[in-house]
Scaffold this motif. Sequence first.
Motif, PDB file in Angstrom:
ATOM      1  N   UNK A   1       0.497  -1.223   0.627  1.00  0.00           N
ATOM      2  CA  UNK A   1       0.235   0.106   0.064  1.00  0.00           C
ATOM      3  C   UNK A   1       1.014   1.240  -0.188  1.00  0.00           C
ATOM      4  N   UNK A   2       1.700   1.026   0.266  1.00  0.00           N
ATOM      5  CA  UNK A   2       3.048   2.240   0.695  1.00  0.00           C
ATOM      6  C   UNK A   2       3.211   3.170  -1.204  1.00  0.00           C
ATOM      7  N   UNK A   3       3.353   2.229  -2.420  1.00  0.00           N
ATOM      8  CA  UNK A   3       2.758   2.629  -4.094  1.00  0.00           C
ATOM      9  C   UNK A   3       1.543   3.622  -3.970  1.00  0.00           C
ATOM     10  N   UNK A   4       0.632   3.919  -3.486  1.00  0.00           N
ATOM     11  CA  UNK A   4      -0.528   4.218  -3.470  1.00  0.00           C
ATOM     12  C   UNK A   4      -0.904   5.848  -2.387  1.00  0.00           C
ATOM     13  N   UNK A   5      -0.287   5.409  -0.839  1.00  0.00           N
ATOM     14  CA  UNK A   5      -0.158   5.995  -0.136  1.00  0.00           C
ATOM     15  C   UNK A   5       1.156   6.161   0.454  1.00  0.00           C
ATOM     16  N   UNK A   6       0.639   7.357   1.363  1.00  0.00           N
ATOM     17  CA  UNK A   6       2.437   8.041   2.141  1.00  0.00           C
ATOM     18  C   UNK A   6       2.629   8.144   3.467  1.00  0.00           C
ATOM     19  N   UNK A   7       3.321   6.474   4.265  1.00  0.00           N
ATOM     20  CA  UNK A   7       3.055   6.015   5.486  1.00  0.00           C
ATOM     21  C   UNK A   7       3.987   5.916   5.687  1.00  0.00           C
ATOM     22  N   UNK A   8       4.760   5.282   6.478  1.00  0.00           N
ATOM     23  CA  UNK A   8       5.907   5.079   7.644  1.00  0.00           C
ATOM     24  C   UNK A   8       5.622   3.553   8.630  1.00  0.00           C
ATOM     25  N   UNK A   9       5.972   3.149   7.950  1.00  0.00           N
ATOM     26  CA  UNK A   9       6.139   1.335   9.184  1.00  0.00           C
ATOM     27  C   UNK A   9       6.771   1.108  10.094  1.00  0.00           C
ATOM     28  N   UNK A  10       6.200   1.072  11.444  1.00  0.00           N
ATOM     29  CA  UNK A  10       6.863   0.584  12.740  1.00  0.00           C
ATOM     30  C   UNK A  10       6.112  -0.961  13.009  1.00  0.00           C
ATOM     31  N   UNK A  11       7.095  -1.585  13.056  1.00  0.00           N
ATOM     32  CA  UNK A  11       7.184  -3.287  13.067  1.00  0.00           C
ATOM     33  C   UNK A  11       7.597  -3.289  14.553  1.00  0.00           C
ATOM     34  N   UNK A  12       6.790  -3.950  14.912  1.00  0.00           N
ATOM     35  CA  UNK A  12       7.696  -4.588  16.528  1.00  0.00           C
ATOM     36  C   UNK A  12       8.015  -6.090  16.467  1.00  0.00           C
TER      37      UNK A  12
END
Length: 416
Positions: free
Chosen positions: A206-217
């Motif tokens: 979904x990063x291709x369409x929406x500009x977000x950052x991902x935090x993974x625990x």
Amino acid sequence: MAIDLFQRIEADKGPLGKWAEQAEGYYVFPKLEGPISNRMSFNGKKVVTWSINDYLGLASHPEVLKVDGAAAEEHGMAYPMGARMMSGHTEYHEQLEEECAEFVEKEAAYLVNFGYQGMVSAIDALVTKNDIIVYDMDTHACIIDGVRLHAGKRFVYKHNDMESFEKNIKRAHRMAEKTGGGILVISEGVFGMRGEQGRLKEIVAFKKEYNFRLLVDDAHGFGTLGKDGKGTGVEQGVQDDIDVYFATFAKSMAGIGAFFAGNKEVIQYLQYNMRSQMFAKSLPMAMVKGALKRLDMLRTMPELKETLWRNTNALQSGLRDAGFDLGTTQTCITPVFLKGDIPEAMAMVNDLRENHGIFCSIVVYPVIPKGLIILRLIPTTTHTQEDIDETITAFSAIRELLENGTYKNIAAEMMV
């Protein structure tokens, strides 16, 4: 006139606290004694222990104990004194950060004292009131508490449900356009209760369409998944797309502490803005040197992870062959799903421990829905086929008594 604050506490002990008189010291706050291993002492008896997150068997490994002991003897438990920023920084803390970053294929890492505390503080540092958080509803309590601190908007999506995720990332995107903020998405690499991997690969798409950052625990994925135990991101081939990677030493590394990893700019930002680290004492040297040893063993002893998975596959396939529901676990975490209420669960676990010599964690409401019981097993490298066979036999016996109402009758007598 204001009421006494403690009136509420006296009237409402909470969903778990109301069982304290019956449960404390046995079902909650139990005392497992002896060296951490596949069999320990509980209530004066030896039991097969499935409740310890010592995946790779490092807690009592002779090489680990030697390094831990030597470091404690040389430095004690006080050095270094003070917070990292002021007087608690050493070359060994730096070395551990560099080696952690390299191991999980990131540019830089930042060491924190505790996983729970660190995650709460990192979320607080990464977002402002204008930013939007989107997170999985089944994320760990440390993430939930971090999200609670957020002064801005947050949206929660159904567990591992990409349709729900897309709906909420769209909502977040529209909101961010109004506030002028950004979006932080939070997932776990491995969900610790049910053993499912987070759908990181689908989220990243979904990063291709929406500009977000991902935090993974990735507390439960680090050391157990991916090449050499590098984690869930490596397992799914998306490690480069995880913007902030988090792992704790409390599981596979059998220690204390944790770290965040990412690009240098973000990691430096966390170093200078995480209040829980800026104002807290540095991780003691004995734990830092111990973590360096453990990390080296992850890198150089692949047989540890191989043995873990051999035991995991034997346990899970044996339980499934015996007709047990393990849900959709894709990891070492082995949840056994049964139906019953809390008193029934207490009677069943008492039987399991006292008459069958099996100790595992019990999970009930409010952690999971009412009417459901999870017996949660954590296989490790130290378990044997004998442990597995004994456990499957015991589980078959207690299932029959649960289904025929025996535990319900015992529970009714217990509550009189």
